[in-house]
Design an enzyme around this catalytic site. Structure first.
Site, PDB file in Angstrom:
ATOM      1  N   ARG A   1       6.340   4.209   1.178  1.00 50.48           N
ATOM      2  CA  ARG A   1       4.907   3.991   0.965  1.00 50.48           C
ATOM      3  C   ARG A   1       4.481   4.317  -0.459  1.00 50.48           C
ATOM      4  NH1 ARG A   1      -0.234   7.303   2.871  1.00 50.48           N
ATOM      5  NH2 ARG A   1      -1.669   5.638   3.483  1.00 50.48           N
TER       6      ARG A   1
ATOM      7  N   VAL B   1      -4.780   1.413   1.617  1.00 47.78           N
ATOM      8  CA  VAL B   1      -3.425   1.388   2.170  1.00 47.78           C
ATOM      9  C   VAL B   1      -3.528   2.124   3.503  1.00 47.78           C
ATOM     10  CG1 VAL B   1      -1.016   2.013   1.850  1.00 47.78           C
ATOM     11  CG2 VAL B   1      -2.412   1.398  -0.134  1.00 47.78           C
ATOM     12  N   SER B   2      -3.290   1.409   4.585  1.00 50.88           N
ATOM     13  CA  SER B   2      -3.564   1.946   5.919  1.00 50.88           C
ATOM     14  C   SER B   2      -2.731   3.182   6.217  1.00 50.88           C
ATOM     15  CB  SER B   2      -3.304   0.882   6.979  1.00 50.88           C
ATOM     16  OG  SER B   2      -4.172  -0.209   6.819  1.00 50.88           O
ATOM     17  N   ALA B   3      -3.214   3.982   7.166  1.00 49.06           N
ATOM     18  CA  ALA B   3      -2.494   5.179   7.598  1.00 49.06           C
ATOM     19  C   ALA B   3      -1.131   4.788   8.170  1.00 49.06           C
ATOM     20  CB  ALA B   3      -3.306   5.933   8.642  1.00 49.06           C
ATOM     21  N   PRO B   4      -0.075   5.503   7.824  1.00 47.60           N
ATOM     22  CA  PRO B   4       1.263   5.156   8.314  1.00 47.60           C
ATOM     23  C   PRO B   4       1.376   5.067   9.827  1.00 47.60           C
ATOM     24  CG  PRO B   4       1.451   6.661   6.473  1.00 47.60           C
ATOM     25  CD  PRO B   4      -0.020   6.567   6.793  1.00 47.60           C
TER      26      PRO B   4
END
Length: 411
Positions: free
Chosen positions: A42, A75-78
């Site tokens: 990420r 950037v979306s949460a993992p």
């Protein structure tokens, strides 16, 4: 030589910790998706001003905001990315469309479809498109086709697709998405259903589509022509609480604020649940199906000034309904001294007990008919295929039936 103190060594260590957390929490369920997270770090797709700790944290990273502070890209949460990829289940050789770009999720998808697969990613924001192209350049996933455009129209030039994943909050299902899918294709989309963000997976079923899953989620809103009208109407009430209404006949501002200023009363249902059952999301959907007048009452960040009389919606928001004089909403209280069991009830403000009594009966109905069941389905019907009298709640925007027709139904 790679060391744990070198920049790449730090990234490797932080990424390994993140992957281990996602596995232990159950978001990473398959070896294929886990291997993609190991290979596609990420931190390579996070702006350089973000700390390494944040880059590999399990939370969303906002990358741009509008003038009023509203996030416009992220950037979306993992955990959420992992959950969506597990749902989508990309296979070797597939062609996948991602709507809402950024780079990281596209690279994960490209890794998962293998050498013979393809990934197309589209975003309406030229800055997001440029960032995605920069972050993918020089990587093993640089052949992702990143395009600029309104994702509501998909990307017909690259169609058809084996699967489409939407990584922005949608308020409706666009016909173009269904049109551009191969027969038997899958659609994963975070959809706003009567004001509630839910992650849904759709698959074709005869002449219609069936969606399920229903995990709670939040995303940056989809932008573009025709999207803003579906964001709901808000009412500012006492103690800083707000009522937000989607896809429903609206109360008058004077009626709802006048009701909210009156003394709170409570009616209890006898429906007792365990804290670990996590029933609130499904109960909210049940009430959203059953009630014509439906909204979400959200608490203030500050403690109400009058906890004996004032508005006390649940943390995260309460399902709400109203009459011409009264506001009613879901509440809960401890059912025993252990703090592990709670009873559902309804609080109401105003002279008319009927909205509270109706809500309580619906809570009891859920307990009798649906508790422990598979939950609802969201059915999509194209023009000419919708039943004349569908069983369930027909979802409408601004009083207009959109295409495809959406019907929230229970077994």
């Amino acid at each position: 030589m790679l060391t744990t103190d070198s920049p790449d060594g730090v990234d490797a260590r932080l990424n390994a910790t993140l992957v281990a957390e996602l596995r232990s929490s159950g978001w990473l369920r398959t070896d294929r998706v886990g291997a993609a997270f190991e290979a596609v770090r990420r931190g390579w797709f996070i702006p350089p001003e973000v700390s390494r700790g944040e880059a590999y944290g399990n939370e969303v990273v906002f990358t741009n905001r509008a003038g009023d502070g509203t996030p416009t890209s992220s950037v979306s949460a993992p955990w959420l990315v992992a959950g969506m990829l597990e749902r989508l289940a990309p296979h070797d050789g597939e062609h996948i469309l991602e709507i809402g770009s950024g780079g990281w999720n596209a690279a994960l998808l490209r890794h998962l479809v293998g050498p013979s697969g393809r990934v197309t990613s589209i975003d309406i924001d030229p800055e997001v498109v440029a960032r995605a192209r920069r972050s993918l350049a020089g990587t093993p996933w640089q052949d992702v086709h990143v395009a600029q455009g309104d994702g509501r129209a998909g990307l017909p030039a690259d169609a058809p697709y084996d699967a489409i994943v939407i990584t922005v909050q949608a308020s409706s299902i666009e016909p173009a998405w269904l049109d551009q899918l191969e027969p038997g294709g899958r659609l994963v989309v975070p959809l706003r259903v009567r004001g509630m963000g839910r992650l849904l997976t759709f698959a074709a079923e005869g002449d219609h589509w069936r969606g399920g899953g229903w995990e709670q989620c939040g995303f940056v809103r989809m932008r573009g022509e025709g999207t803003d009208q579906h964001q709901g109407v808000g009412f500012a009430l006492g103690d800083g609480a707000r009522l937000r209404v989607h896809d429903s006949v609206l109360p008058s501002d004077a009626t709802i604020t006048g009701a909210a200023s009156q003394t709170r009363r409570e009616l209890w249902s006898g429906v007792v649940v365990g804290a670990t059952e996590h029933t609130r999301p499904v109960v909210d959907l049940w009430l959203a199906t059953a009630l014509d007048r439906y909204g979400r009452l959200h608490p203030s960040a500050a403690k109400p000034q009058d906890t004996e009389r004032g508005l006390l919606p649940l943390s995260g928001g309460s399902s709400a309904t109203w009459s011409g004089s009264t506001l009613a909403y879901v509440t809960m209280r401890a059912a025993d001294s252990t703090g592990t069991r709670y009873e559902y009830g309804v609080a109401w403000h105003g002279p008319d007990p009927e909205p509270a009594e109706r809500m309580v009966e619906h809570l009891r109905g859920w307990d009798r008919e649906q508790r422990g069941g598979p939950g609802p389905s969201l059915m999509l019907y194209r023009v000419g295929h919708a039943p004349a009298s569908p069983t369930g709640r027909v979802l409408v925007h601004q009083g207009v039936h959109q295409e495809p027709r959406l019907v929230l139904t229970w077994p």
